[in-house]
Scaffold this motif. Structure first.
Motif, PDB file in Angstrom:
ATOM      1  N   LYS A  36       0.811  -1.220   0.000  1.00 31.58           N
ATOM      2  CA  LYS A  36       0.000   0.000   0.000  1.00 31.58           C
ATOM      3  C   LYS A  36       0.844   1.270   0.000  1.00 31.58           C
ATOM      4  CE  LYS A  36      -3.573  -2.512  -0.217  1.00 31.58           C
ATOM      5  NZ  LYS A  36      -4.025  -2.877  -1.536  1.00 31.58           N
ATOM      6  N   GLU A  37       2.021   1.249   0.619  1.00 28.76           N
ATOM      7  CA  GLU A  37       2.881   2.436   0.571  1.00 28.76           C
ATOM      8  C   GLU A  37       3.418   2.639  -0.845  1.00 28.76           C
ATOM      9  OE1 GLU A  37       7.038   3.805   2.432  1.00 28.76           O
ATOM     10  OE2 GLU A  37       5.376   3.739   3.862  1.00 28.76           O
ATOM     11  N   GLU A  38       3.827   1.569  -1.490  1.00 25.48           N
ATOM     12  CA  GLU A  38       4.296   1.663  -2.878  1.00 25.48           C
ATOM     13  C   GLU A  38       3.150   2.146  -3.772  1.00 25.48           C
ATOM     14  OE1 GLU A  38       7.017   1.359  -6.080  1.00 25.48           O
ATOM     15  OE2 GLU A  38       7.363   1.306  -3.932  1.00 25.48           O
ATOM     16  N   ALA A  39       1.939   1.654  -3.520  1.00 24.78           N
ATOM     17  CA  ALA A  39       0.768   2.085  -4.287  1.00 24.78           C
ATOM     18  C   ALA A  39       0.537   3.580  -4.108  1.00 24.78           C
ATOM     19  CB  ALA A  39      -0.464   1.301  -3.848  1.00 24.78           C
ATOM     20  N   ALA A  40       0.664   4.073  -2.883  1.00 23.05           N
ATOM     21  CA  ALA A  40       0.465   5.496  -2.612  1.00 23.05           C
ATOM     22  C   ALA A  40       1.530   6.334  -3.317  1.00 23.05           C
ATOM     23  CB  ALA A  40       0.486   5.759  -1.112  1.00 23.05           C
ATOM     24  N   LEU A  41       2.784   5.877  -3.306  1.00 24.40           N
ATOM     25  CA  LEU A  41       3.850   6.592  -4.017  1.00 24.40           C
ATOM     26  C   LEU A  41       3.565   6.646  -5.519  1.00 24.40           C
ATOM     27  CD1 LEU A  41       6.868   5.068  -2.094  1.00 24.40           C
ATOM     28  CD2 LEU A  41       6.257   7.497  -2.122  1.00 24.40           C
ATOM     29  N   LYS A  42       3.118   5.513  -6.079  1.00 24.00           N
ATOM     30  CA  LYS A  42       2.761   5.480  -7.506  1.00 24.00           C
ATOM     31  C   LYS A  42       1.623   6.452  -7.788  1.00 24.00           C
ATOM     32  CE  LYS A  42       4.127   0.748  -8.593  1.00 24.00           C
ATOM     33  NZ  LYS A  42       3.650  -0.603  -8.945  1.00 24.00           N
ATOM     34  N   TRP A  43       0.617   6.473  -6.909  1.00 21.12           N
ATOM     35  CA  TRP A  43      -0.517   7.358  -7.133  1.00 21.12           C
ATOM     36  C   TRP A  43      -0.078   8.819  -7.137  1.00 21.12           C
ATOM     37  CZ3 TRP A  43      -3.359  11.408  -5.595  1.00 21.12           C
ATOM     38  CH2 TRP A  43      -4.622  11.558  -6.163  1.00 21.12           C
ATOM     39  N   VAL A  44       0.806   9.197  -6.218  1.00 24.89           N
ATOM     40  CA  VAL A  44       1.315  10.574  -6.187  1.00 24.89           C
ATOM     41  C   VAL A  44       2.012  10.898  -7.504  1.00 24.89           C
ATOM     42  CG1 VAL A  44       2.998  12.129  -5.111  1.00 24.89           C
ATOM     43  CG2 VAL A  44       1.530  10.703  -3.676  1.00 24.89           C
ATOM     44  N   ALA A  45       2.886  10.015  -7.962  1.00 17.23           N
ATOM     45  CA  ALA A  45       3.602  10.245  -9.222  1.00 17.23           C
ATOM     46  C   ALA A  45       2.633  10.351 -10.395  1.00 17.23           C
ATOM     47  CB  ALA A  45       4.612   9.122  -9.464  1.00 17.23           C
ATOM     48  N   GLY A  84      -8.889   4.969  -2.981  1.00 22.76           N
ATOM     49  CA  GLY A  84      -9.479   4.193  -1.895  1.00 22.76           C
ATOM     50  C   GLY A  84      -8.974   4.682  -0.551  1.00 22.76           C
ATOM     51  N   ALA A  85      -9.640   4.264   0.502  1.00 24.30           N
ATOM     52  CA  ALA A  85      -9.341   4.787   1.840  1.00 24.30           C
ATOM     53  C   ALA A  85      -7.930   4.446   2.305  1.00 24.30           C
ATOM     54  CB  ALA A  85     -10.368   4.272   2.839  1.00 24.30           C
ATOM     55  N   GLU A  86      -7.519   3.191   2.181  1.00 21.38           N
ATOM     56  CA  GLU A  86      -6.211   2.794   2.712  1.00 21.38           C
ATOM     57  C   GLU A  86      -5.064   3.456   1.949  1.00 21.38           C
ATOM     58  OE1 GLU A  86      -3.712  -1.198   4.001  1.00 21.38           O
ATOM     59  OE2 GLU A  86      -5.549  -1.433   2.837  1.00 21.38           O
ATOM     60  N   ILE A  87      -5.073   3.346   0.626  1.00 14.50           N
ATOM     61  CA  ILE A  87      -4.010   3.951  -0.178  1.00 14.50           C
ATOM     62  C   ILE A  87      -4.135   5.469  -0.137  1.00 14.50           C
ATOM     63  CG2 ILE A  87      -3.076   4.189  -2.517  1.00 14.50           C
ATOM     64  CD1 ILE A  87      -3.970   1.242  -2.954  1.00 14.50           C
ATOM     65  N   GLY A  88      -5.358   5.984  -0.193  1.00 10.59           N
ATOM     66  CA  GLY A  88      -5.570   7.430  -0.158  1.00 10.59           C
ATOM     67  C   GLY A  88      -5.055   8.063   1.119  1.00 10.59           C
ATOM     68  N   GLY A  89      -5.262   7.399   2.248  1.00 10.15           N
ATOM     69  CA  GLY A  89      -4.725   7.904   3.511  1.00 10.15           C
ATOM     70  C   GLY A  89      -3.211   7.964   3.475  1.00 10.15           C
ATOM     71  N   LYS A  90      -2.590   6.946   2.891  1.00  9.85           N
ATOM     72  CA  LYS A  90      -1.134   6.937   2.764  1.00  9.85           C
ATOM     73  C   LYS A  90      -0.659   8.016   1.795  1.00  9.85           C
ATOM     74  CE  LYS A  90      -0.243   2.179   4.144  1.00  9.85           C
ATOM     75  NZ  LYS A  90       0.362   2.528   5.404  1.00  9.85           N
ATOM     76  N   VAL A  91      -1.448   8.311   0.734  1.00  5.46           N
ATOM     77  CA  VAL A  91      -1.106   9.380  -0.201  1.00  5.46           C
ATOM     78  C   VAL A  91      -0.983  10.702   0.557  1.00  5.46           C
ATOM     79  CG1 VAL A  91      -2.020  10.811  -2.094  1.00  5.46           C
ATOM     80  CG2 VAL A  91      -2.051   8.318  -2.296  1.00  5.46           C
ATOM     81  N   LEU A  92      -1.979  11.013   1.389  1.00  6.42           N
ATOM     82  CA  LEU A  92      -1.924  12.248   2.173  1.00  6.42           C
ATOM     83  C   LEU A  92      -0.706  12.257   3.083  1.00  6.42           C
ATOM     84  CD1 LEU A  92      -5.177  12.230   1.481  1.00  6.42           C
ATOM     85  CD2 LEU A  92      -5.141  13.943   3.252  1.00  6.42           C
ATOM     86  N   ASP A  93      -0.458  11.163   3.769  1.00  9.30           N
ATOM     87  CA  ASP A  93       0.681  11.099   4.686  1.00  9.30           C
ATOM     88  C   ASP A  93       2.007  11.247   3.946  1.00  9.30           C
ATOM     89  OD1 ASP A  93      -1.134  10.732   6.762  1.00  9.30           O
ATOM     90  OD2 ASP A  93      -0.924   8.543   6.743  1.00  9.30           O
ATOM     91  N   ILE A  94       2.129  10.607   2.784  1.00  7.40           N
ATOM     92  CA  ILE A  94       3.363  10.701   2.000  1.00  7.40           C
ATOM     93  C   ILE A  94       3.582  12.125   1.512  1.00  7.40           C
ATOM     94  CG2 ILE A  94       4.341  10.077  -0.262  1.00  7.40           C
ATOM     95  CD1 ILE A  94       3.421   7.175   0.382  1.00  7.40           C
ATOM     96  N   LEU A  95       2.544  12.764   0.986  1.00  7.90           N
ATOM     97  CA  LEU A  95       2.701  14.145   0.523  1.00  7.90           C
ATOM     98  C   LEU A  95       3.094  15.065   1.674  1.00  7.90           C
ATOM     99  CD1 LEU A  95      -0.208  14.436  -2.036  1.00  7.90           C
ATOM    100  CD2 LEU A  95       2.229  14.762  -2.519  1.00  7.90           C
ATOM    101  N   LYS A  96       2.466  14.896   2.832  1.00  2.00           N
ATOM    102  CA  LYS A  96       2.820  15.711   3.998  1.00  2.00           C
ATOM    103  C   LYS A  96       4.271  15.465   4.402  1.00  2.00           C
ATOM    104  CE  LYS A  96      -0.161  15.192   7.326  1.00  2.00           C
ATOM    105  NZ  LYS A  96      -1.268  14.761   8.183  1.00  2.00           N
TER     106      LYS A  96
END
Length: 140
Positions: A36-45, A84-96
């Motif tokens: 899920k962390e890798e997914a969040a990083l991909k989503w940001v990119a 989604g909630a799990e990856i989306g939450g990590k997206v916010l945390d990663i961007l912050k």
């Protein structure tokens, strides 16, 4: 053992990796990523690449008190696909984390190199009532 390289570096590498793809169709695949962390990083990119190629002015990611996540792009009044909630939450945390949006510091630039170009985005964070919002503003 997990790769603990700098998150900013990882986003930059993923931007380069996905630079020649269709970001929206790649975003659909992100929810199937087991890490899920890798997914969040991909989503940001992919969101950055989409914003650049589609001429977005701003992309906002909202996390509500119930954990649900929504995404809106300013160039049109249609939501982008939520990760989604799990990856989306990590997206916010990663961007912050990547731009250091902690404490009183609520806005910061994010410089990214994509292929042979560079790009400076403005990332901001706001918490109003029980909704957190991270905005990615594109140069325009």
């Amino acid at each position: 053992m997990k790769d603990k390289r700098n998150l900013h570096q990882k986003v930059q590498e993923l931007c380069d990796c996905f630079a020649t793809t269709d970001p929206l169709s790649e975003m659909v695949k992100v929810s199937q990523e087991p890490d899920k962390e890798e997914a969040a990083l991909k989503w940001v990119a992919l969101a950055v690449l989409h914003g650049v190629t589609a001429g977005a002015e701003k992309i906002k990611i909202f996390r509500h008190a119930d954990g649900s996540v929504a995404v809106r792009a300013k160039y049109r009044e249609a939501p982008l696909r939520s990760p989604g909630a799990e990856i989306g939450g990590k997206v916010l945390d990663i961007l912050k984390n990547v731009v250091g949006l902690e404490g009183e510091k609520r806005k910061s630039p994010l410089a990214l190199g994509i292929r042979d170009s560079s790009l400076e985005l403005k990332v901001s964070y706001e918490k109003k009532d029980s909704t957190e919002t991270v905005s990615i503003k594109f140069p325009g």
